[in-house]
Design a protein around this motif. Structure first.
Motif, short mmCIF file in Angstrom:
data_model
loop_
_atom_site.label_atom_id
_atom_site.label_comp_id
_atom_site.label_asym_id
_atom_site.label_seq_id
_atom_site.Cartn_x
_atom_site.Cartn_y
_atom_site.Cartn_z
N PRO A 1 0.76 -1.16 0.16
CA PRO A 1 0.06 0.24 -0.07
C PRO A 1 0.94 1.20 0.09
CG PRO A 1 -0.94 -1.51 1.50
CD PRO A 1 0.36 -2.10 0.92
N ILE A 2 1.89 1.52 0.67
CA ILE A 2 2.80 2.58 0.62
C ILE A 2 3.53 2.91 -0.68
CG2 ILE A 2 4.87 3.51 1.83
CD1 ILE A 2 4.43 1.87 4.24
N TRP B 1 -0.25 4.74 6.78
CA TRP B 1 -0.05 3.21 6.81
C TRP B 1 0.41 2.78 8.25
CZ3 TRP B 1 3.68 -0.14 7.85
CH2 TRP B 1 3.70 -1.45 7.80
N LYS C 1 -6.50 2.89 6.34
CA LYS C 1 -6.46 2.44 5.11
C LYS C 1 -6.16 3.39 4.10
CE LYS C 1 -9.28 -0.48 1.98
NZ LYS C 1 -10.59 -1.06 1.68
N LEU C 2 -5.23 2.96 3.10
CA LEU C 2 -4.90 3.81 2.11
C LEU C 2 -5.61 3.67 0.84
CD1 LEU C 2 -0.91 3.49 2.28
CD2 LEU C 2 -1.86 5.58 2.78
N ASN D 1 2.32 8.28 2.65
CA ASN D 1 1.60 6.97 2.58
C ASN D 1 2.09 6.14 4.02
OD1 ASN D 1 0.25 7.36 0.19
ND2 ASN D 1 1.67 6.17 -1.03
#
Length: 267
Positions: A170-171, A258, A263-264, A254
Motif C-alpha cells: 500500500p505504501i 499506513w 487504510k490507504l 503514505n
C-alpha cells in the motif's frame, strides 16, 4: 463528586459511535544543522498540515511537540513520527524513561515513523552487537559512523534515483521513480543475520549508489510487528526543499498514514 455534564456524555457517545480521529504525534528532536537542511521543526509543521488536509483520507489530526511528549499525548497517538539529529528518544533527557514510554506505546500497537537522521543511532545508544528497541519497532536503522557493530554511510548525491521496490505494498501507491539531490543513507542496519531484513520487514524503495561502485541500497522500509503495530523508515529528505517533490512527499505521507493503521486509497 461533580455530576458530568449531559452534553459531555452525549459528545463522548457520539465520538465512540463515529470513531475517534486518528492522531499523528510528531516529535521534533534536537538538531544543529543550518537553514535548508534537516529543518525538523519546519518539516514537522509541514507534515501536520499535510495529514490534516488529505482530501482522500479524512479524520487525521496532527500534534507537534518540541519536547518529549506528555502522557496524554502518548496515549492519544495512533502513530508517532520522529524528526531530528539521530533518534530523539535517545537525545532528549532521560532516555531510559523515553524508551520505556515508547515500549508501552508500541505494545498497544502504536505506529512509529522516523525520517532521515532520526533513523540514526549512535555508538552509545546501542549494545555491542547493535541491539536497540528501534530495530524491532521499525525494522532497521542508520548506524551512525562510530558504531562498532556496523557502519552506515551518509553522502549527498547530486542525482539520487529512488525506485519502488515493493509494487504491491500500500505504501507504494501513487508515486513513481524519482531523482533528486539528497542524502539517502546507505548500508543501513537490519540485524545480525548478515544484515538481512527480518521476515516482517519490507524494503519499499532502493537507490543504486555510490555512482562509482553502485549497489542497490534500501532507503525506505516498513515492518508489520507481532504486536500489530507498524513501523516505517525513510532516510530522506536531507534538504527541506525536497518536500516539494510530489513523489517523495507521497511516499512519506503514505508511510505515515499506513503506520497509523489507516487504510490507504487505491490511487
Amino acid at each position: 463528586m461533580r455530576t458530568p455534564n449531559p452534553l459531555t456524555i452525549m459528545f463522548c457517545l457520539w465520538t465512540s459511535l463515529l470513531g475517534a480521529e486518528t492522531n499523528v504525534l510528531i516529535v521534533v528532536g534536537p538538531s544543529n544543522h543550518g537553514p535548508g537542511s534537516h529543518e525538523p521543526e519546519a518539516g514537522a509543521r509541514l507534515i501536520k498540515h499535510c495529514v490534516e488536509n488529505l482530501n482522500n483520507v479524512p479524520g487525521i489530526t496532527g500534534t507537534v511537540t518540541l519536547k518529549w511528549p506528555t502522557p496524554a499525548q502518548q496515549a492519544g497517538a495512533r502513530t508517532v513520527v520522529f524528526l531530528g539529529d539521530t533518534f530523539p528518544a535517545n537525545r532528549f533527557p532521560d532516555s531510559a524513561r523515553n524508551l520505556a514510554d515508547l515500549h508501552l506505546m508500541m505494545r498497544r500497537g502504536c505506529g512509529i515513523v522516523c525520517l532521515h537522521y532520526a533513523t540514526g543511532l549512535k555508538r552509545e545508544d546501542v549494545s555491542n552487537n547493535g541491539e536497540h528497541p528501534l530495530l524491532g519497532w521499525m525494522g532497521g536503522y542508520f548506524a551512525n559512523p562510530g558504531c562498532t557493530h556496523h557502519v552506515s554511510y551518509a553522502t549527498i548525491f547530486d542525482k539520487a534515483t529512488i525506485r519502488p521496490a515493493a509494487a504491491k505494498h500500500p505504501i507504494s501507491r501513487g508515486w513513481k521513480t524519482f531523482t533528486l539531490r539528497d542524502e539517502p543513507y546507505g548500508n543501513n542496519y537490519f540485524g545480525a543475520d548478515d544484515n538481512q531484513p527480518a521476515p516482517r520487514v519490507t524494503i519499499l524503495a532502493t537507490s543504486l549508489q555510490p555512482p562509482d561502485k553502485p549497489k542497490r541500497e534500501a532507503v525506505a522500509w516498513c515492518v508489520e510487528r507481532a504486536d500489530k503495530g507498524r513501523g516505517f523508515a525513510i532516510v530522506m529528505p536531507h534538504f527541506y526543499k525536497n518536500w516539494s517533490n510530489d513523489d517523495l512527499r507521497t511516499l512519506i505521507l503514505n508511510g505515515i498514514v499506513w503506520s497509523a493503521g489507516t487504510k490507504l486509497p487505491a490511487a
